[in-house]
Design a protein around this motif. Structure first.
Motif, PDB file in Angstrom:
ATOM      1  N   LYS A  43       2.814  17.512   9.918  1.00 49.20           N
ATOM      2  CA  LYS A  43       3.485  16.245   9.617  1.00 49.20           C
ATOM      3  C   LYS A  43       4.273  16.351   8.312  1.00 49.20           C
ATOM      4  CE  LYS A  43       0.274  13.195  12.029  1.00 49.20           C
ATOM      5  NZ  LYS A  43      -0.538  11.950  11.939  1.00 49.20           N
ATOM      6  N   GLN A  44       5.162  15.403   8.115  1.00 46.42           N
ATOM      7  CA  GLN A  44       5.946  15.373   6.893  1.00 46.42           C
ATOM      8  C   GLN A  44       5.120  14.799   5.743  1.00 46.42           C
ATOM      9  OE1 GLN A  44       9.599  13.213   7.782  1.00 46.42           O
ATOM     10  NE2 GLN A  44      10.648  15.122   8.273  1.00 46.42           N
ATOM     11  N   ARG A  45       5.499  15.179   4.551  1.00 46.44           N
ATOM     12  CA  ARG A  45       4.853  14.618   3.366  1.00 46.44           C
ATOM     13  C   ARG A  45       5.181  13.130   3.296  1.00 46.44           C
ATOM     14  NH1 ARG A  45       5.172  17.986  -2.167  1.00 46.44           N
ATOM     15  NH2 ARG A  45       4.559  19.530  -0.596  1.00 46.44           N
ATOM     16  N   GLU A  46       4.167  12.315   2.980  1.00 50.90           N
ATOM     17  CA  GLU A  46       4.370  10.880   2.923  1.00 50.90           C
ATOM     18  C   GLU A  46       3.826  10.308   1.620  1.00 50.90           C
ATOM     19  OE1 GLU A  46       2.262   8.925   6.077  1.00 50.90           O
ATOM     20  OE2 GLU A  46       0.289   9.560   5.354  1.00 50.90           O
ATOM     21  N   LEU A  47       4.417   9.198   1.211  1.00 52.53           N
ATOM     22  CA  LEU A  47       3.983   8.522   0.004  1.00 52.53           C
ATOM     23  C   LEU A  47       2.646   7.840   0.252  1.00 52.53           C
ATOM     24  CD1 LEU A  47       6.067   6.381  -2.396  1.00 52.53           C
ATOM     25  CD2 LEU A  47       4.022   5.382  -1.375  1.00 52.53           C
ATOM     26  N   VAL A  48       1.754   7.959  -0.736  1.00 54.92           N
ATOM     27  CA  VAL A  48       0.475   7.254  -0.683  1.00 54.92           C
ATOM     28  C   VAL A  48       0.498   6.084  -1.660  1.00 54.92           C
ATOM     29  CG1 VAL A  48      -2.010   7.415  -1.053  1.00 54.92           C
ATOM     30  CG2 VAL A  48      -0.772   9.337  -0.011  1.00 54.92           C
ATOM     31  N   ALA A  49       0.820   6.382  -2.909  1.00 55.35           N
ATOM     32  CA  ALA A  49       0.844   5.345  -3.940  1.00 55.35           C
ATOM     33  C   ALA A  49       1.642   5.832  -5.135  1.00 55.35           C
ATOM     34  CB  ALA A  49      -0.568   4.976  -4.375  1.00 55.35           C
ATOM     35  N   THR A  50       2.270   4.881  -5.825  1.00 56.14           N
ATOM     36  CA  THR A  50       2.988   5.210  -7.052  1.00 56.14           C
ATOM     37  C   THR A  50       2.665   4.186  -8.132  1.00 56.14           C
ATOM     38  OG1 THR A  50       4.962   3.951  -6.433  1.00 56.14           O
ATOM     39  CG2 THR A  50       4.917   6.279  -5.816  1.00 56.14           C
ATOM     40  N   ILE A  51       2.821   4.615  -9.376  1.00 59.32           N
ATOM     41  CA  ILE A  51       2.613   3.722 -10.502  1.00 59.32           C
ATOM     42  C   ILE A  51       3.662   4.036 -11.560  1.00 59.32           C
ATOM     43  CG2 ILE A  51       0.808   5.275 -11.406  1.00 59.32           C
ATOM     44  CD1 ILE A  51      -0.518   2.691 -12.580  1.00 59.32           C
ATOM     45  N   PRO A  52       4.646   3.175 -11.716  1.00 59.85           N
ATOM     46  CA  PRO A  52       5.628   3.358 -12.772  1.00 59.85           C
ATOM     47  C   PRO A  52       4.972   3.214 -14.150  1.00 59.85           C
ATOM     48  CG  PRO A  52       6.360   1.774 -11.111  1.00 59.85           C
ATOM     49  CD  PRO A  52       4.901   2.015 -10.880  1.00 59.85           C
ATOM     50  N   ASN A  53       5.737   3.375 -15.167  1.00 58.58           N
ATOM     51  CA  ASN A  53       5.186   3.323 -16.517  1.00 58.58           C
ATOM     52  C   ASN A  53       4.884   1.877 -16.874  1.00 58.58           C
ATOM     53  OD1 ASN A  53       4.328   3.939 -19.038  1.00 58.58           O
ATOM     54  ND2 ASN A  53       6.321   4.436 -19.877  1.00 58.58           N
ATOM     55  N   GLY A  54       3.764   1.403 -16.353  1.00 58.31           N
ATOM     56  CA  GLY A  54       3.387   0.011 -16.556  1.00 58.31           C
ATOM     57  C   GLY A  54       2.250  -0.362 -15.650  1.00 58.31           C
ATOM     58  N   SER A  55       2.130  -1.618 -15.314  1.00 61.29           N
ATOM     59  CA  SER A  55       1.018  -2.077 -14.494  1.00 61.29           C
ATOM     60  C   SER A  55       1.393  -2.261 -13.037  1.00 61.29           C
ATOM     61  CB  SER A  55       0.479  -3.400 -15.040  1.00 61.29           C
ATOM     62  OG  SER A  55       1.505  -4.370 -15.034  1.00 61.29           O
ATOM     63  N   VAL A  56       2.656  -2.039 -12.695  1.00 61.43           N
ATOM     64  CA  VAL A  56       3.084  -2.220 -11.307  1.00 61.43           C
ATOM     65  C   VAL A  56       2.613  -1.033 -10.474  1.00 61.43           C
ATOM     66  CG1 VAL A  56       5.072  -2.430  -9.777  1.00 61.43           C
ATOM     67  CG2 VAL A  56       5.090  -3.553 -12.023  1.00 61.43           C
ATOM     68  N   THR A  57       2.101  -1.312  -9.297  1.00 59.90           N
ATOM     69  CA  THR A  57       1.684  -0.260  -8.380  1.00 59.90           C
ATOM     70  C   THR A  57       2.290  -0.503  -7.006  1.00 59.90           C
ATOM     71  OG1 THR A  57      -0.327  -1.490  -7.846  1.00 59.90           O
ATOM     72  CG2 THR A  57      -0.492   0.175  -9.581  1.00 59.90           C
ATOM     73  N   ASN A  58       2.466   0.582  -6.274  1.00 66.41           N
ATOM     74  CA  ASN A  58       2.988   0.507  -4.916  1.00 66.41           C
ATOM     75  C   ASN A  58       2.111   1.356  -4.011  1.00 66.41           C
ATOM     76  OD1 ASN A  58       5.646  -0.911  -5.537  1.00 66.41           O
ATOM     77  ND2 ASN A  58       5.826   0.909  -6.811  1.00 66.41           N
ATOM     78  N   TYR A  59       1.843   0.847  -2.809  1.00 67.24           N
ATOM     79  CA  TYR A  59       0.968   1.547  -1.879  1.00 67.24           C
ATOM     80  C   TYR A  59       1.595   1.605  -0.491  1.00 67.24           C
ATOM     81  CZ  TYR A  59      -2.719   0.797  -5.344  1.00 67.24           C
ATOM     82  OH  TYR A  59      -3.474   0.776  -6.500  1.00 67.24           O
ATOM     83  N   ALA A  60       1.293   2.683   0.212  1.00 73.13           N
ATOM     84  CA  ALA A  60       1.599   2.701   1.636  1.00 73.13           C
ATOM     85  C   ALA A  60       0.753   1.633   2.312  1.00 73.13           C
ATOM     86  CB  ALA A  60       1.277   4.074   2.218  1.00 73.13           C
ATOM     87  N   ASP A  61       1.306   1.005   3.334  1.00 73.11           N
ATOM     88  CA  ASP A  61       0.570  -0.069   4.016  1.00 73.11           C
ATOM     89  C   ASP A  61      -0.787   0.413   4.526  1.00 73.11           C
ATOM     90  OD1 ASP A  61       3.493  -1.655   5.535  1.00 73.11           O
ATOM     91  OD2 ASP A  61       2.592  -1.871   3.543  1.00 73.11           O
ATOM     92  N   SER A  62      -0.856   1.664   4.932  1.00 72.13           N
ATOM     93  CA  SER A  62      -2.075   2.187   5.544  1.00 72.13           C
ATOM     94  C   SER A  62      -3.238   2.329   4.564  1.00 72.13           C
ATOM     95  CB  SER A  62      -1.793   3.551   6.186  1.00 72.13           C
ATOM     96  OG  SER A  62      -1.360   4.479   5.209  1.00 72.13           O
ATOM     97  N   VAL A  63      -2.953   2.302   3.266  1.00 70.17           N
ATOM     98  CA  VAL A  63      -4.035   2.502   2.291  1.00 70.17           C
ATOM     99  C   VAL A  63      -4.295   1.265   1.445  1.00 70.17           C
ATOM    100  CG1 VAL A  63      -3.440   4.948   2.193  1.00 70.17           C
ATOM    101  CG2 VAL A  63      -2.613   3.419   0.394  1.00 70.17           C
ATOM    102  N   LYS A  64      -3.491   0.235   1.614  1.00 73.05           N
ATOM    103  CA  LYS A  64      -3.679  -0.978   0.813  1.00 73.05           C
ATOM    104  C   LYS A  64      -5.084  -1.543   1.003  1.00 73.05           C
ATOM    105  CE  LYS A  64       1.145  -2.520   0.575  1.00 73.05           C
ATOM    106  NZ  LYS A  64       2.136  -3.532   1.022  1.00 73.05           N
ATOM    107  N   GLY A  65      -5.696  -1.894  -0.110  1.00 70.61           N
ATOM    108  CA  GLY A  65      -7.036  -2.460  -0.069  1.00 70.61           C
ATOM    109  C   GLY A  65      -8.142  -1.422  -0.106  1.00 70.61           C
ATOM    110  N   ARG A  66      -7.801  -0.148   0.079  1.00 69.89           N
ATOM    111  CA  ARG A  66      -8.813   0.912   0.071  1.00 69.89           C
ATOM    112  C   ARG A  66      -8.583   1.928  -1.050  1.00 69.89           C
ATOM    113  NH1 ARG A  66      -8.771   4.371   4.004  1.00 69.89           N
ATOM    114  NH2 ARG A  66      -6.587   4.024   4.596  1.00 69.89           N
TER     115      ARG A  66
END
Length: 123
Positions: A43-66
């Protein structure tokens, strides 16, 4: 030179937890965004989560909450706490960071990748 070194991967049963760490070192002036990606066999490499220089976070839908991403700027380290793991999340997990090198190294901004750490979730 800049290096990203991951640790914390391993074998865990479905429903279990793991905590990944990634430490950046070398001629670093500043670190902007940091994140985790994964690549399963075939499979292709996929994003799991990112955190910019701060408190903002981003998650793939499949891992949100876990999964929870966090960073310690003083240690140039990013973490990924993974709970309720599923067998389909077996993959090599890679750390990524957007880093500006020190003035002595040209003050160049670019993306760096770690070598990857294997996470295997058994059913």
């Amino acid at each position: 030179q800049v290096q990203l070194v991951e640790s914390g991967g391993g074998l865990v049963q479905a429903g279990g937890s793991l905590r990944l760490s990634c430490a950046a070192s070398g001629s670093i002036f500043s670190i902007n965004a940091m994140g985790w990606y994964r690549q399963a066999p075939g499979k292709q490499r996929e994003l799991v989560a990112t955190i910019p220089n701060g408190s903002v976070t981003n998650y793939a839908d499949s891992v949100k909450g876990r999964f929870t991403i966090s960073r310690d700027n003083a240690k140039n380290t990013v973490y990924l706490q993974m709970n309720s793991l599923k067998p389909e999340e077996t993959a090599v997990y890679y750390c990524n960071a957007r880093i500006t090198t020190s003035p002595a190294m040209g003050s160049i901004m670019r993306n760096y990748w770690g070598q990857g750490t294997q996470v295997t979730v058994s059913s």
